[in-house]
Design an enzyme around this catalytic site. Structure first.
Site, short mmCIF file in Angstrom:
data_model
loop_
_atom_site.label_atom_id
_atom_site.label_comp_id
_atom_site.label_asym_id
_atom_site.label_seq_id
_atom_site.Cartn_x
_atom_site.Cartn_y
_atom_site.Cartn_z
N GLY A 179 13.05 -8.87 -12.88
CA GLY A 179 12.67 -8.99 -14.28
C GLY A 179 13.56 -9.92 -15.09
O GLY A 179 14.65 -10.29 -14.67
N GLU A 180 13.05 -10.29 -16.26
CA GLU A 180 13.80 -11.13 -17.20
C GLU A 180 14.34 -10.20 -18.30
O GLU A 180 13.58 -9.69 -19.12
CB GLU A 180 12.86 -12.20 -17.78
CG GLU A 180 13.35 -12.89 -19.04
CD GLU A 180 14.76 -13.47 -18.96
OE1 GLU A 180 15.02 -14.28 -18.06
OE2 GLU A 180 15.60 -13.09 -19.82
N CYS A 198 7.72 -9.62 -13.07
CA CYS A 198 8.27 -10.55 -14.07
C CYS A 198 7.23 -11.60 -14.40
O CYS A 198 6.52 -12.08 -13.51
CB CYS A 198 9.53 -11.23 -13.51
SG CYS A 198 10.32 -12.32 -14.70
N CYS A 250 23.91 -4.62 -9.27
CA CYS A 250 22.90 -5.50 -9.85
C CYS A 250 21.69 -4.64 -10.23
O CYS A 250 21.14 -3.93 -9.38
CB CYS A 250 22.52 -6.54 -8.80
SG CYS A 250 21.22 -7.62 -9.32
N CYS A 285 10.93 -17.31 -6.53
CA CYS A 285 11.27 -15.90 -6.68
C CYS A 285 10.11 -14.98 -6.30
O CYS A 285 8.99 -15.12 -6.79
CB CYS A 285 11.65 -15.65 -8.13
SG CYS A 285 11.85 -13.92 -8.53
N ASN A 335 20.00 -18.25 -0.72
CA ASN A 335 19.82 -17.30 0.38
C ASN A 335 18.34 -17.21 0.68
O ASN A 335 17.56 -16.84 -0.21
CB ASN A 335 20.34 -15.92 -0.01
CG ASN A 335 21.84 -15.92 -0.12
OD1 ASN A 335 22.55 -16.44 0.73
ND2 ASN A 335 22.35 -15.36 -1.20
N SER A 392 21.82 -11.80 -17.39
CA SER A 392 21.43 -13.12 -16.89
C SER A 392 20.00 -13.43 -17.30
O SER A 392 19.09 -12.65 -17.02
CB SER A 392 21.55 -13.13 -15.36
OG SER A 392 21.04 -14.33 -14.86
N CYS A 416 9.15 -17.97 -11.80
CA CYS A 416 9.96 -18.99 -11.13
C CYS A 416 9.43 -19.17 -9.71
O CYS A 416 9.11 -18.19 -9.02
CB CYS A 416 11.43 -18.58 -11.10
SG CYS A 416 12.09 -18.32 -12.75
N SER A 454 20.22 -18.98 -15.84
CA SER A 454 19.85 -19.59 -14.55
C SER A 454 19.38 -21.01 -14.84
O SER A 454 18.31 -21.19 -15.43
CB SER A 454 18.70 -18.84 -13.89
OG SER A 454 19.07 -17.52 -13.63
N LEU A 455 20.14 -21.99 -14.42
CA LEU A 455 19.81 -23.38 -14.72
C LEU A 455 19.02 -23.99 -13.54
O LEU A 455 17.89 -24.42 -13.69
CB LEU A 455 21.10 -24.17 -14.99
CG LEU A 455 20.94 -25.61 -15.42
CD1 LEU A 455 20.20 -25.72 -16.75
CD2 LEU A 455 22.30 -26.30 -15.54
N ASN A 456 19.66 -24.04 -12.40
CA ASN A 456 18.99 -24.38 -11.13
C ASN A 456 18.42 -25.79 -11.01
O ASN A 456 17.70 -26.09 -10.05
CB ASN A 456 17.86 -23.38 -10.82
CG ASN A 456 18.40 -21.97 -10.72
OD1 ASN A 456 19.56 -21.77 -10.40
ND2 ASN A 456 17.56 -20.98 -11.00
S1 SF4 Z 1 13.17 -14.76 -14.41
FE1 SF4 Z 1 14.25 -13.96 -12.60
S2 SF4 Z 1 12.93 -12.27 -11.86
FE2 SF4 Z 1 11.71 -13.50 -13.30
S3 SF4 Z 1 10.59 -14.93 -11.98
FE3 SF4 Z 1 12.46 -15.97 -12.67
S4 SF4 Z 1 13.97 -15.59 -11.06
FE4 SF4 Z 1 12.30 -14.12 -10.80
#
Ligand code: SF4
Length: 341
Positions: free
Chosen positions: A157-158, A110, A103, A117, A288, A189, A114, A212-214
């Site tokens: 990061g994104e 970032c 990974c 995060c 997690n 991702s 989110c 990432s939907l979530n």
């Molecule tokens: S995009 Fe990924 S690294 Fe950036 S804040 Fe959201 S979860 Fe975290």
């Protein structure tokens, strides 16, 4: 001059050697040493002339990262690297059965913010260069004996807010004259940067894509991922369908299951409805804990969510990842960033 050679394409290296008075074929030799052999030391590039070696040592940078710390748990190794500007980034290697997944990070910090995060809490600090991205891979490849089978851009990061460097690094990984990883072994991702997803489709790139939907509704997703206010769920589903029409491998939606936030029966039903007949893959990952206010649902809640989604789903595939602790397939924002202050 200090030109960074790591992360450069063959064309860029050719231009560089010619400009500095060396024959064009030398670029291919440097390229092979860096990417095929994973050499970190210019002195050990055996078939390169001494005058070129001296020139490279004096004028270029080959190593973009240094290892600052490494921690190991079961079959997972976390690497903490320091960049040349003294920033820290994290990469992970995880071996499970015959799979060795790594990974990689794409940015320091970032800006997407989110709520669940730790990286998001750091804010944006800088983009990583293609060389810094490739060096994470090369370092892990040289350190861990098991061959790497999967590469995922799910670290810090994104990736789509550092589109060019991420794509250039992925192309170098994919180059059959270099590292030669199949495009279907590389997954990017994103939190859902729709203009860049469209660009990715238009660029006809063959790497896997995950979003990432979530959340099953905009209200929850706005809270968890404020970027949803700009690019809401219905637009993500629309662009995912467009992606699926243009690619062999359908898009994956990651859904990190968080206690009392997005794990109700209603969420499971809404999620099944959203993805109905989309052809997408749904990757459900029980959260997690990373030491914030969010927590993993109980085993009972997870099972009843899964029961409903399995009963209701139609026209999309479901995958569940149960692993506890560090799970590098856990989706963006699931890497702990302790010690990265
Ligand atoms: S995009 Fe990924 S690294 Fe950036 S804040 Fe959201 S979860 Fe975290």
């Amino acid at each position: 001059m200090n030109f960074t050679i790591k992360g450069k394409t063959i064309n860029q290296l050719e231009e560089f050697v010619i400009k500095n008075g060396f024959p064009k074929y030398r670029a291919q030799q440097i390229y092979n040493w860096m990417y095929k052999h994973g050499t970190f030391d210019i002195r050990s590039m055996k078939n390169i002339s001494n005058d070129l070696k001296s020139f490279l040592i004096d004028n270029t940078i080959i190593n973009t990262l240094t290892l600052h710390d490494k921690s190991e748990c079961d079959n997972t190794v976390k690497f903490l690297f320091k960049t040349q500007t003294n920033q820290f980034i994290e990469s992970v290697s995880m071996i499970e059965d015959d799979k060795h997944t790594i990974c990689l990070s794409s940015q320091v910090g970032c800006s997407v913010d989110c709520d669940f995060c730790a990286t998001g809490k750091m804010g944006f600090i800088s983009n990583l260069s293609a060389g810094e991205i490739i060096d994470q891979l090369l370092f892990i490849k040289n350190t861990i004996n098991n061959p790497i089978t999967n590469i995922v851009f799910m670290g810090m990061g994104e990736p789509f807010l550092n589109y060019n460097n991420v794509i250039n690094a992925a192309k170098l990984m994919n180059d059959d004259n270099g590292l030669n990883f199949g495009a279907n072994r590389i997954t990017i991702s994103t939190a859902g940067i729709i203009p860049k997803i469209n660009k990715f489709i238009d660029d006809k790139l063959k790497f896997n894509l995950a979003i990432s939907l979530n959340a099953s509704n905009d209200e929850t997703r706005n809270k968890l991922m404020p970027i949803n206010k700009k690019w809401p769920i219905k637009d993500l589903i629309k662009v995912a369908k467009k992606f699926n029409e243009n690619n062999r491998n359908n898009i994956t939606f990651e859904y990190v299951l968080i206690d009392t936030i997005n794990d109700t029966h209603q969420d499971a039903k809404q999620l099944a409805k959203l993805l109905k007949n989309s052809g997408c893959k749904l990757n459900i990952i029980p959260f997690n804990s990373i030491g914030n206010e969010y927590s993993r649902p109980s085993e009972n809640s997870i099972n009843s969510f899964l029961k409903i989604i399995h009963e209701e789903h139609e026209g999309f595939r479901i995958l569940v990842r149960w692993s506890k602790g560090v799970d590098i397939n856990a989706g963006c924002g699931q890497l702990a960033t302790k010690g990265l202050k």
